[in-house]
Design a protein around this motif. Structure first.
Motif, short mmCIF file in Angstrom:
data_model
loop_
_atom_site.label_atom_id
_atom_site.label_comp_id
_atom_site.label_asym_id
_atom_site.label_seq_id
_atom_site.Cartn_x
_atom_site.Cartn_y
_atom_site.Cartn_z
N UNK A 26 -26.67 24.45 -5.60
CA UNK A 26 -26.41 24.18 -7.02
C UNK A 26 -27.28 25.07 -7.90
N UNK A 84 -28.36 28.05 -7.17
CA UNK A 84 -27.80 29.40 -7.15
C UNK A 84 -26.54 29.49 -8.00
N UNK A 85 -25.74 28.45 -7.91
CA UNK A 85 -24.50 28.44 -8.69
C UNK A 85 -24.81 28.59 -10.18
N UNK A 86 -25.78 27.80 -10.66
CA UNK A 86 -26.12 27.87 -12.08
C UNK A 86 -26.71 29.22 -12.45
N UNK A 87 -27.57 29.75 -11.58
CA UNK A 87 -28.18 31.05 -11.87
C UNK A 87 -27.12 32.15 -11.87
N UNK A 88 -26.14 32.01 -10.99
CA UNK A 88 -25.09 33.03 -10.93
C UNK A 88 -24.24 33.01 -12.20
N UNK A 89 -24.42 31.93 -13.00
CA UNK A 89 -23.72 31.88 -14.28
C UNK A 89 -24.61 32.31 -15.44
N UNK A 90 -25.88 32.63 -15.13
CA UNK A 90 -26.76 33.12 -16.19
C UNK A 90 -27.93 32.21 -16.54
N UNK A 91 -28.00 31.02 -15.93
CA UNK A 91 -29.13 30.13 -16.17
C UNK A 91 -30.40 30.74 -15.56
N UNK A 92 -31.52 30.61 -16.27
CA UNK A 92 -32.78 31.02 -15.64
C UNK A 92 -33.11 29.98 -14.57
N UNK A 93 -33.99 30.35 -13.66
CA UNK A 93 -34.38 29.43 -12.59
C UNK A 93 -34.91 28.14 -13.18
N UNK A 100 -29.76 35.50 -12.10
CA UNK A 100 -29.39 35.28 -13.50
C UNK A 100 -29.28 36.59 -14.27
N UNK A 131 -26.04 38.16 -13.52
CA UNK A 131 -24.97 37.52 -14.31
C UNK A 131 -24.99 38.04 -15.74
N UNK A 132 -26.20 38.17 -16.28
CA UNK A 132 -26.33 38.60 -17.68
C UNK A 132 -25.95 40.07 -17.85
N UNK A 149 -16.73 31.76 -6.58
CA UNK A 149 -17.13 31.34 -5.23
C UNK A 149 -15.94 31.01 -4.34
N UNK A 173 -19.43 25.04 -6.00
CA UNK A 173 -20.38 23.96 -5.76
C UNK A 173 -20.16 22.82 -6.76
N UNK A 205 -21.57 19.96 -9.10
CA UNK A 205 -22.84 19.65 -9.75
C UNK A 205 -22.72 18.37 -10.57
#
Ligand SMILES: Nc1ncnc2c1ncn2[C@@H]1O[C@H](COP(=O)(O)OP(=O)(O)OP(=O)(O)O)[C@@H](O)[C@H]1O
Ligand SMILES: [Mg+2]
Lengths: 450, 255
Positions: A390, A392-401, B74, B77-78, B85, B89, B91
């Motif tokens: 989860x 990684x999924x969020x980060x792959x959308x642009x969220x910072x860690x 990130x 992505x940016x 995927x 996933x 969430x």
């Protein structure tokens, strides 16, 4: 000599001076109740980790202090503005405010409701509804409820008294605010008596807050009695000073076809221990128990719960969730007892924990004891880190860690409270949760884990 | 050149999975990647998106001239990389709308663009929903939680439509979609497709490529691209199977 003899003697002596200070009060029948409890204290011991029920939580940090009783003369004057952050919607809620355990009428808001809704300080109820108080007080607490509970009874002085008479629906939420504001090391011992008669519905929010963030000790007891077909939504927010100690006992009796929904939310306290006991005293009733604890560095929270199924066709639903960061510790000990006559019981219990740091510790012990054969029961516990997929999924959308972590932790935590129907309370809780997750930056610390 | 993969070797735990990938993608191109199960297609997609646990032992990847492998997931992505995927996933507790709003604003912040206010954001989301005929109720629900297989895939492309990446990597987006949904979702991709963005489309079936017509088709087998061609290669593969290429390849190698 017993380990904590000295501090016990201290409290026994405090009782003597407390009793002297009561003057005429001690002639009233209610004083028998105090005396009875006080009489037990010399025979009882403060728990140590050798006691099964206190195995994981060492209370000696509480007992090295000699907490004094609060005397009204030292009242720091609290003004309305100071309590505003802890109020939800003062004009619409019925609000009882206690400062250092003492009822403050000026800060409270008790609109004249109908005569079927009694909301007042327990002290006032001693005068006005003496026989009801005598009937109910101590009725739900077990004979062996322990030294902290006996102390609360012995020093009985104030708390909230709520009585909803038959066939009454209370639309306004009732809010009990316990605010500490003290520079000296005091013990605050609220006693709440909540009674819903048959065919009633009410909503109660009880919260423990602090202004000075100092060291003190809250030792609270709440007794709840639900008649038949009663519905009570009860939110309890423990947001004490992180230097303070908090020990609480909740005893609840639920009669036929009633629904009791309880939220046990712990954010504050250096050391907090909650004992929650609910027993069904009739059939077809329901108990929903939602717990959440968010711990930062240096905090310990211990939740002991017991749900006692004694009658057929009752349902209990228990979910406790915890998020731990820094060097913190949580204990969950949940017991569900399904006795012989409680056929068709539905009992579900779960405890889920997320550890954000290597130094956090969780001891969890879900227990199910079943003596009936036609029942549906399940229980379980998990302790884990955040879901890597989860993240990684969020980060792959642009969220910072950091953002991804906070998003997942908030979602995990807020899930416990999302069904609370009062918007103002929900907003307040979300704010505490967010603040708590930001504090001491507990999330970035776990970066080191990688 | 938008993406340049040079001699990329990747290991997972002790096993080498990618064994020297070379691939260049220009702006505006669509590249299809086909190949047997386990050949390393998803691994390649994961490495490009920055998933943990993949160790690059050799080679390099440039995206818009930047060393992609040095960037956090990130930042990729940016910069404009989007991975749809193969297994989206779930969430719980995070709504699709919230995910998109945060994601979009993070991307915009990185690019020095203004944050979108809620109104503008919702307007844009509404418009992009039409690209893939995204049902309204999926928007307010938790990300992928309880979504059907097809709904999850549709949601991936919907997210891509909102985030408007420069490079969309579609890992088997077609698997799990029914025939009608496939047409709709592929239509959405085509609508997004323009001279300024590129796509990598990983698929097992030529059928998808009828809708999303690729400029190039590559065959990935055992961690290497063993054959490249135009869209007709996909037909040939469908007809003759992968053995046909792998045999040719080994003959080729033997000579
Ligand atoms: N995290 C991992 N740990 C161990 N092995 C892995 C991991 N990820 C990939 N692999 C292995 O690497 C190989 C390539 O996997 P990959 O998922 O890239 O294949 P693929 O080409 O996408 O296959 P498919 O067509 O079935 O999706 C497989 O043998 C797989 O088991
Ligand atoms: Mg794959």
């Amino acid at each position: 000599m017993e380990k904590f003899q000295e501090v016990k003697t201290w409290y026994i002596n405090r009782f003597e001076s407390f009793e002297r200070g009561l003057n005429g009060e001690s002639k009233k029948p209610i004083h028998k109740f105090r005396k009875q409890a006080a009489g037990k204290i010399p025979e009882l011991s403060f728990p140590t980790i050798r006691d099964e029920e206190w195995r994981y939580t060492d209370v000696s940090p509480v007992l090295v202090h000699k907490f004094d009783l609060y005397s009204i003369s030292s009242t720091s004057d609290i003004i309305k503005k100071q309590i505003e952050p802890f109020l939800f919607n003062n004009s619409e809620y019925i609000t009882l405010v206690f400062v250092n355990g003492i009822f403050n009428a000026g800060l409270s808001n008790i609109p004249a409701v109908t005569e079927n809704v009694l909301v007042m300080s327990l002290k006032e109820a001693f005068e006005k509804h003496q026989s009801i108080v005598e009937n109910y007080i101590g009725k739900n607490t077990a004979a062996d409820s322990g030294i902290f509970s006996e102390m609360n009874s012995a020093f009985l002085s104030d708390g909230a008294f709520i009585l909803i008479r038959k066939n009454t629906v209370v639309e306004q939420p009732i809010h009990i605010l316990y605010l500490s504001s003290t520079e000296s090391e005091i013990i605050i011992q609220p006693r709440n008596l909540i009674i819903l008669e048959d065919n009633t519905r009410a909503s109660i929010i009880e919260n423990y807050e602090t202004i000075l963030h100092s060291l003190y000790f809250t030792n609270a007891v709440t007794e709840v009695t639900l008649g038949k077909n009663a519905n009570l939504n009860h939110v309890r927010i423990q947001n004490e000073s992180t230097k303070a100690f908090h020990i609480s006992l909740s005893e609840t009796a639920i009669d036929s076809s009633s629904v009791y929904t309880y939220y046990n939310l712990d954010f504050g306290g250096k050391l907090a221990r909650n004992n929650f006991n609910a027993k069904f005293v009739g059939q077809d009733a329901e108990c929903n128990l939602n717990g959440l604890y968010l711990l930062n560095d240096g905090q310990t929270i211990d939740n002991h719960t017991m749900i006692d199924h004694k009658h057929p066709r009752c349902r209990s639903n228990e979910l406790y969730k915890g998020v731990l960061s820094g060097k913190s510790r949580a204990v969950f000990n949940g017991k569900v007892m399904v006795r012989k006559d409680s056929q068709k019981t539905n009992a579900f219990q779960s405890n889920k924990n997320i550890l954000l740091s290597n130094n956090a510790i969780v001891d969890t012990k879900p227990q199910l004891e079943i003596f009936a054969d036609d029942v549906k029961c399940s229980h379980g516990a998990t302790i884990g880190q955040l879901d890597e997929e989860a993240l990684f999924y969020l980060r792959s959308r642009g969220f910072s860690l950091e953002q991804a972590r906070r998003t997942l932790v908030s979602a995990f935590a807020e899930n416990v409270v999302e069904n609370i129907s009062h918007k103002a309370v929900l907003d307040y809780l979300e704010q505490i949760i967010q603040e708590k997750l930001r504090n001491e930056n507990p999330l970035s610390e776990s970066t080191v884990l990688e | 050149m938008l993406l340049e993969i040079k001699n990329l070797h990747v290991r997972v735990e002790e096993r080498e999975i990618l064994k020297g990938i070379n691939l260049s993608i220009r702006v505006g191109e669509v590249h299809a990647i086909m190949g047997p199960n386990g050949s390393g297609k998803s691994t390649l997609a994961s490495v490009l998106a920055g998933r943990d646990g993949y160790i690059v032992t050799k080679g390099e990847v440039f995206f818009n001239g930047k060393n992609l492998l040095e960037l956090s997931p990130e930042d990729r992505a940016r910069e404009g990389v989007f991975l749809a995927f193969q297994y989206p996933v779930e969430i719980p507790g995070v709504s699709n709308t919230n995910l998109l709003k945060t994601a979009l604003n993070e991307i915009r912040k990185y690019r020095g663009e203004e944050q979108l206010d809620t109104l503008e954001f919702l307007k844009m989301v509404k418009e992009r929903m039409t690209y893939v005929e995204m049902p309204q109720n999926l928007l307010s629900r938790s990300v992928n939680e309880g979504f059907s297989g097809g709904e999850k895939k549709r949601n991936e492309i919907f997210q891509m439509a909102v985030l408007e990446p420069k490079l969309g990597i579609l890992d088997e987006t077609d698997s799990g979609l029914d025939i009608d949904a496939l047409r709709v979702v592929a239509g959405g991709v085509n609508r997004l497709r323009n001279k300024e963005n590129s796509f990598i489309v990983v698929t097992h079936y030529q059928r998808l490529l009828n809708y999303i017509v690729p400029d190039f088709v590559h065959v990935l087998s055992d961690g290497r691209i063993i054959k490249s061609g135009d869209k007709d290669l996909a037909f040939e593969l469908e007809e003759k199977g992968y053995d046909w290429v792998t045999e040719n390849e080994s003959e080729f190698a033997a000579r």
